[in-house]
Design a protein around this motif. Sequence first.
Motif, PDB file in Angstrom:
ATOM      1  N   ILE A 146       8.024 -23.797  20.778  1.00 46.49           N
ATOM      2  CA  ILE A 146       7.197 -22.851  21.529  1.00 46.49           C
ATOM      3  C   ILE A 146       7.514 -23.094  22.995  1.00 46.49           C
ATOM      4  CG2 ILE A 146       4.896 -21.950  21.952  1.00 46.49           C
ATOM      5  CD1 ILE A 146       3.917 -23.571  19.541  1.00 46.49           C
ATOM      6  N   TYR A 147       7.980 -22.064  23.669  1.00 46.63           N
ATOM      7  CA  TYR A 147       8.421 -22.206  25.048  1.00 46.63           C
ATOM      8  C   TYR A 147       7.299 -21.863  26.013  1.00 46.63           C
ATOM      9  CZ  TYR A 147      12.938 -22.678  22.902  1.00 46.63           C
ATOM     10  OH  TYR A 147      13.983 -23.129  22.137  1.00 46.63           O
ATOM     11  N   PRO A 148       7.311 -22.457  27.218  1.00 44.63           N
ATOM     12  CA  PRO A 148       6.218 -22.230  28.164  1.00 44.63           C
ATOM     13  C   PRO A 148       6.081 -20.793  28.632  1.00 44.63           C
ATOM     14  CG  PRO A 148       7.966 -23.548  29.175  1.00 44.63           C
ATOM     15  CD  PRO A 148       8.302 -23.397  27.724  1.00 44.63           C
ATOM     16  N   GLN A 149       7.132 -19.993  28.544  1.00 46.81           N
ATOM     17  CA  GLN A 149       7.024 -18.591  28.957  1.00 46.81           C
ATOM     18  C   GLN A 149       6.390 -17.702  27.879  1.00 46.81           C
ATOM     19  OE1 GLN A 149       9.772 -20.518  28.542  1.00 46.81           O
ATOM     20  NE2 GLN A 149      11.620 -19.331  28.788  1.00 46.81           N
ATOM     21  N   THR A 150       6.140 -18.254  26.700  1.00 45.16           N
ATOM     22  CA  THR A 150       5.471 -17.499  25.642  1.00 45.16           C
ATOM     23  C   THR A 150       4.022 -17.253  26.046  1.00 45.16           C
ATOM     24  OG1 THR A 150       6.843 -18.687  24.051  1.00 45.16           O
ATOM     25  CG2 THR A 150       4.993 -17.423  23.172  1.00 45.16           C
ATOM     26  N   GLN A 151       3.595 -16.010  25.960  1.00 45.25           N
ATOM     27  CA  GLN A 151       2.215 -15.656  26.313  1.00 45.25           C
ATOM     28  C   GLN A 151       1.315 -15.868  25.100  1.00 45.25           C
ATOM     29  OE1 GLN A 151       1.789 -11.824  28.290  1.00 45.25           O
ATOM     30  NE2 GLN A 151       3.939 -11.943  28.905  1.00 45.25           N
ATOM     31  N   ILE A 152       0.456 -16.876  25.207  1.00 47.05           N
ATOM     32  CA  ILE A 152      -0.476 -17.193  24.121  1.00 47.05           C
ATOM     33  C   ILE A 152      -1.865 -17.306  24.731  1.00 47.05           C
ATOM     34  CG2 ILE A 152      -1.116 -18.828  22.327  1.00 47.05           C
ATOM     35  CD1 ILE A 152       1.807 -19.669  22.160  1.00 47.05           C
ATOM     36  N   GLY A 153      -2.812 -16.556  24.186  1.00 45.84           N
ATOM     37  CA  GLY A 153      -4.179 -16.560  24.688  1.00 45.84           C
ATOM     38  C   GLY A 153      -4.889 -17.878  24.437  1.00 45.84           C
ATOM     39  N   GLU A 154      -6.027 -18.027  25.090  1.00 49.37           N
ATOM     40  CA  GLU A 154      -6.824 -19.250  24.950  1.00 49.37           C
ATOM     41  C   GLU A 154      -7.343 -19.388  23.524  1.00 49.37           C
ATOM     42  OE1 GLU A 154     -10.734 -17.093  26.852  1.00 49.37           O
ATOM     43  OE2 GLU A 154      -9.345 -18.160  28.147  1.00 49.37           O
ATOM     44  N   GLY A 155      -7.644 -20.608  23.167  1.00 49.49           N
ATOM     45  CA  GLY A 155      -8.145 -20.871  21.824  1.00 49.49           C
ATOM     46  C   GLY A 155      -7.042 -20.994  20.791  1.00 49.49           C
ATOM     47  N   LEU A 156      -5.844 -21.425  21.203  1.00 48.18           N
ATOM     48  CA  LEU A 156      -4.741 -21.635  20.267  1.00 48.18           C
ATOM     49  C   LEU A 156      -5.082 -22.824  19.369  1.00 48.18           C
ATOM     50  CD1 LEU A 156      -1.798 -21.261  19.259  1.00 48.18           C
ATOM     51  CD2 LEU A 156      -1.094 -22.787  21.132  1.00 48.18           C
ATOM     52  N   TYR A 157      -4.802 -22.665  18.082  1.00 51.14           N
ATOM     53  CA  TYR A 157      -5.024 -23.750  17.138  1.00 51.14           C
ATOM     54  C   TYR A 157      -3.785 -23.899  16.269  1.00 51.14           C
ATOM     55  CZ  TYR A 157      -7.113 -26.658  13.533  1.00 51.14           C
ATOM     56  OH  TYR A 157      -7.385 -27.686  12.665  1.00 51.14           O
ATOM     57  N   LEU A 158      -3.154 -25.053  16.348  1.00 48.38           N
ATOM     58  CA  LEU A 158      -2.019 -25.388  15.488  1.00 48.38           C
ATOM     59  C   LEU A 158      -2.567 -26.332  14.431  1.00 48.38           C
ATOM     60  CD1 LEU A 158       0.680 -26.070  18.250  1.00 48.38           C
ATOM     61  CD2 LEU A 158       0.255 -23.937  17.001  1.00 48.38           C
ATOM     62  N   GLY A 159      -2.681 -25.833  13.212  1.00 51.12           N
ATOM     63  CA  GLY A 159      -3.336 -26.600  12.157  1.00 51.12           C
ATOM     64  C   GLY A 159      -2.616 -27.874  11.769  1.00 51.12           C
ATOM     65  N   HIS A 160      -1.315 -27.832  11.752  1.00 52.15           N
ATOM     66  CA  HIS A 160      -0.509 -28.987  11.371  1.00 52.15           C
ATOM     67  C   HIS A 160       0.730 -28.985  12.244  1.00 52.15           C
ATOM     68  CE1 HIS A 160      -3.003 -29.504   7.811  1.00 52.15           C
ATOM     69  NE2 HIS A 160      -2.913 -28.200   7.658  1.00 52.15           N
ATOM     70  N   TRP A 161       1.423 -30.077  12.293  1.00 50.77           N
ATOM     71  CA  TRP A 161       2.621 -30.116  13.108  1.00 50.77           C
ATOM     72  C   TRP A 161       3.853 -30.048  12.231  1.00 50.77           C
ATOM     73  CZ3 TRP A 161       5.690 -34.684  13.030  1.00 50.77           C
ATOM     74  CH2 TRP A 161       5.095 -35.778  12.409  1.00 50.77           C
ATOM     75  N   GLY A 162       4.884 -29.477  12.810  1.00 53.05           N
ATOM     76  CA  GLY A 162       6.179 -29.452  12.153  1.00 53.05           C
ATOM     77  C   GLY A 162       6.730 -28.058  11.942  1.00 53.05           C
ATOM     78  N   GLN A 163       7.970 -27.889  12.338  1.00 52.67           N
ATOM     79  CA  GLN A 163       8.788 -26.708  12.091  1.00 52.67           C
ATOM     80  C   GLN A 163       8.070 -25.388  12.337  1.00 52.67           C
ATOM     81  OE1 GLN A 163      11.875 -27.516  11.967  1.00 52.67           O
ATOM     82  NE2 GLN A 163      11.190 -29.619  11.906  1.00 52.67           N
ATOM     83  N   LEU A 164       7.794 -25.160  13.585  1.00 54.42           N
ATOM     84  CA  LEU A 164       7.155 -23.920  14.023  1.00 54.42           C
ATOM     85  C   LEU A 164       8.060 -23.290  15.081  1.00 54.42           C
ATOM     86  CD1 LEU A 164       4.713 -21.999  14.265  1.00 54.42           C
ATOM     87  CD2 LEU A 164       3.699 -23.640  15.819  1.00 54.42           C
ATOM     88  N   VAL A 165       8.422 -22.009  14.884  1.00 59.15           N
ATOM     89  CA  VAL A 165       9.322 -21.329  15.810  1.00 59.15           C
ATOM     90  C   VAL A 165       8.659 -20.050  16.299  1.00 59.15           C
ATOM     91  CG1 VAL A 165      11.576 -20.226  16.097  1.00 59.15           C
ATOM     92  CG2 VAL A 165      11.352 -22.232  14.617  1.00 59.15           C
ATOM     93  N   ILE A 166       8.511 -19.931  17.631  1.00 62.70           N
ATOM     94  CA  ILE A 166       7.947 -18.723  18.227  1.00 62.70           C
ATOM     95  C   ILE A 166       8.890 -18.261  19.326  1.00 62.70           C
ATOM     96  CG2 ILE A 166       6.011 -17.707  19.487  1.00 62.70           C
ATOM     97  CD1 ILE A 166       4.199 -19.804  18.196  1.00 62.70           C
ATOM     98  N   ASN A 167       9.351 -17.021  19.233  1.00 62.31           N
ATOM     99  CA  ASN A 167      10.233 -16.461  20.252  1.00 62.31           C
ATOM    100  C   ASN A 167       9.508 -16.456  21.596  1.00 62.31           C
ATOM    101  OD1 ASN A 167      11.280 -14.035  21.924  1.00 62.31           O
ATOM    102  ND2 ASN A 167      12.890 -14.435  20.423  1.00 62.31           N
ATOM    103  N   PRO A 168      10.183 -16.839  22.679  1.00 64.96           N
ATOM    104  CA  PRO A 168       9.514 -16.908  23.986  1.00 64.96           C
ATOM    105  C   PRO A 168       9.030 -15.559  24.518  1.00 64.96           C
ATOM    106  CG  PRO A 168      11.855 -17.423  24.200  1.00 64.96           C
ATOM    107  CD  PRO A 168      11.557 -17.320  22.742  1.00 64.96           C
TER     108      PRO A 168
END
Length: 183
Positions: A69-91
């Motif tokens: 997940i790159y810092p330029q990705t626009q993600i609103g407040e209240g993000l919740y990542l339930g578990h860690w590992g192998q997550l890909v989000i286009n910036p």
Amino acid sequence: MGYSVIQKDFYRESGKYLSSFQILKKCFSPNLHYIYIFRKTQKHYKKSIIGSLYKLILRHYQIKYGFQIYPQTQIGEGLYLGHWGQLVINPKAKIGKNCNIAQGVTIAQANRGKNEGVPVIGNEVWIGPNAVIVGNVVIGNNVLIAPNAYVTTDVPDNSVVVGNPAVISSKANATENYINNKV
């Protein structure tokens, strides 16, 4: 009192607004630690020295925890990542408030065809493990995307998405009991 984006992200996990010290104590959890570094990098992204330092730190934890997940990705407040590992989000993807994203999820750009582009995801969306969302699609608000779903079409508000290819069903309270501690 105005709460920071980091406090709102951590609220999703605990149901409490935490002090800076309490947030740092929770950073022993890889998913919360990554969110903390991610948000700090976003905050300082355009500042030369501190921004560069945070970008290096974020890159280290991208590799360590498997979050792309790159810092330029626009993600609103209240993000919740339930578990860690192998997550890909286009910036270039956009993600709304109070979203849950599980492990193995891919939110990707389509480089050709009728869906060329990146996803836009609304508020209060729950994305289950190993789900894939690809292309210029709009995911509405209050949407549950089931584990292993493959989404290449728009999804209206108040829906549940299952399967490959995706089957969309209307449901008024699609994310009830899935998205807790909303900010």
